[in-house]
Design a protein around this motif. Structure first.
Motif, mmCIF file in Angstrom:
data_model
loop_
_atom_site.group_PDB
_atom_site.id
_atom_site.type_symbol
_atom_site.label_atom_id
_atom_site.label_comp_id
_atom_site.label_asym_id
_atom_site.label_seq_id
_atom_site.Cartn_x
_atom_site.Cartn_y
_atom_site.Cartn_z
ATOM 1 N N LEU A 8 1.125 -1.304 0.354
ATOM 2 C CA LEU A 8 0.259 0.059 -0.238
ATOM 3 C C LEU A 8 1.258 1.225 -0.044
ATOM 4 C CD1 LEU A 8 -2.815 1.863 0.066
ATOM 5 C CD2 LEU A 8 -2.575 1.294 3.317
ATOM 6 N N VAL A 9 0.696 1.734 -0.518
ATOM 7 C CA VAL A 9 1.398 3.082 -0.982
ATOM 8 C C VAL A 9 0.978 4.611 -0.408
ATOM 9 C CG1 VAL A 9 3.270 4.234 -2.995
ATOM 10 C CG2 VAL A 9 2.846 2.980 -3.259
ATOM 11 N N VAL A 10 1.422 5.127 0.709
ATOM 12 C CA VAL A 10 0.150 6.339 0.655
ATOM 13 C C VAL A 10 1.022 7.759 0.357
ATOM 14 C CG1 VAL A 10 -0.639 7.650 2.940
ATOM 15 C CG2 VAL A 10 -1.229 5.285 2.538
ATOM 16 N N GLU A 11 0.614 8.759 -0.477
ATOM 17 C CA GLU A 11 1.382 9.520 -0.837
ATOM 18 C C GLU A 11 -0.248 10.695 -1.492
ATOM 19 O OE1 GLU A 11 3.084 12.705 -1.978
ATOM 20 O OE2 GLU A 11 5.350 10.680 -1.608
ATOM 21 N N ASP A 12 -0.084 12.086 -0.892
ATOM 22 C CA ASP A 12 -0.392 12.957 -1.196
ATOM 23 C C ASP A 12 0.125 13.946 -2.452
ATOM 24 O OD1 ASP A 12 1.514 14.408 0.615
ATOM 25 O OD2 ASP A 12 0.637 16.567 -0.031
ATOM 26 N N ASP A 55 4.452 8.356 2.476
ATOM 27 C CA ASP A 55 5.291 9.862 2.195
ATOM 28 C C ASP A 55 4.549 9.878 4.437
ATOM 29 O OD1 ASP A 55 6.133 12.101 2.287
ATOM 30 O OD2 ASP A 55 3.975 12.926 1.219
ATOM 31 N N ILE A 56 5.806 10.955 3.993
ATOM 32 C CA ILE A 56 5.804 11.967 5.730
ATOM 33 C C ILE A 56 5.061 12.563 5.943
ATOM 34 C CG2 ILE A 56 7.282 12.168 8.100
ATOM 35 C CD1 ILE A 56 7.647 9.773 7.344
ATOM 36 N N GLU A 57 5.258 13.775 5.097
ATOM 37 C CA GLU A 57 4.600 15.176 5.458
ATOM 38 C C GLU A 57 3.523 15.379 4.273
ATOM 39 O OE1 GLU A 57 6.970 18.967 5.051
ATOM 40 O OE2 GLU A 57 9.293 17.307 5.827
ATOM 41 N N MET A 58 1.830 15.480 4.838
ATOM 42 C CA MET A 58 1.205 15.142 3.966
ATOM 43 C C MET A 58 0.076 16.213 5.024
ATOM 44 S SD MET A 58 0.217 11.383 3.116
ATOM 45 C CE MET A 58 0.927 10.608 4.681
ATOM 46 N N GLY A 60 -3.350 17.383 7.119
ATOM 47 C CA GLY A 60 -4.132 16.574 8.244
ATOM 48 C C GLY A 60 -3.082 15.607 8.445
ATOM 49 N N MET A 61 -3.335 14.683 8.664
ATOM 50 C CA MET A 61 -2.556 13.243 9.336
ATOM 51 C C MET A 61 -0.869 13.460 8.862
ATOM 52 S SD MET A 61 -5.577 10.730 10.568
ATOM 53 C CE MET A 61 -4.238 9.660 11.433
ATOM 54 N N ASP A 62 -0.009 12.663 9.779
ATOM 55 C CA ASP A 62 0.650 12.708 8.848
ATOM 56 C C ASP A 62 1.654 11.092 8.551
ATOM 57 O OD1 ASP A 62 2.508 12.084 11.021
ATOM 58 O OD2 ASP A 62 3.285 13.765 11.102
ATOM 59 N N GLY A 63 2.412 10.488 8.213
ATOM 60 C CA GLY A 63 2.381 9.318 7.472
ATOM 61 C C GLY A 63 3.340 8.859 8.941
ATOM 62 N N PHE A 64 3.716 9.897 10.266
ATOM 63 C CA PHE A 64 3.773 9.139 11.135
ATOM 64 C C PHE A 64 2.694 8.682 12.567
ATOM 65 C CE2 PHE A 64 7.811 12.139 11.514
ATOM 66 C CZ PHE A 64 9.002 11.084 11.387
ATOM 67 N N ASP A 65 1.645 9.725 12.070
ATOM 68 C CA ASP A 65 0.051 8.888 12.481
ATOM 69 C C ASP A 65 -0.120 7.771 12.267
ATOM 70 O OD1 ASP A 65 -0.331 12.258 13.911
ATOM 71 O OD2 ASP A 65 -0.790 12.981 12.144
ATOM 72 N N LEU A 66 0.056 8.211 10.570
ATOM 73 C CA LEU A 66 -0.641 6.642 10.455
ATOM 74 C C LEU A 66 0.300 5.301 11.109
ATOM 75 C CD1 LEU A 66 -1.400 4.769 7.559
ATOM 76 C CD2 LEU A 66 0.783 5.451 6.877
ATOM 77 N N ALA A 67 1.860 5.338 10.837
ATOM 78 C CA ALA A 67 2.649 4.222 11.525
ATOM 79 C C ALA A 67 2.168 4.384 12.893
ATOM 80 C CB ALA A 67 3.687 4.798 11.995
ATOM 81 N N ARG A 68 1.894 5.650 13.768
ATOM 82 C CA ARG A 68 1.012 5.335 15.160
ATOM 83 C C ARG A 68 -0.277 4.042 15.509
ATOM 84 N NH1 ARG A 68 3.519 9.676 15.943
ATOM 85 N NH2 ARG A 68 1.839 11.051 15.336
#
Length: 69
Positions: A8-12, A55-58, A60-68
């Protein structure tokens, strides 16, 4: 022969996300793309990826939020 690994690729940014998904697809991975963390969280439930590339910087929620999550 085994099944293809799911990515899964998450990128804005559409162009970047589409290129990553296409390249991984050419390499034999089963891929999905999400344009936001919220969409990525939903797809991760449906798609059950083996790995998430984010991606880390997006907005709203960022890549760190996704990892959490």
């Amino acid at each position: 022969m085994g099944h293809a690994s799911k990515v899964l690729v998450v990128e804005d940014e559409d162009g970047i996300r589409d290129r990553i998904v296409r390249i991984l697809g050419f390499e034999g991975f089963e891929t999905r793309g999400a344009s936001s963390v919220r969409e990525g969280l939903r797809l991760s439930q449906e798609f059950s990826p083996d790995v998430i590339v984010s991606d880390i910087e997006m907005p709203g929620m960022d890549g760190f939020d996704l990892a959490r999550e």
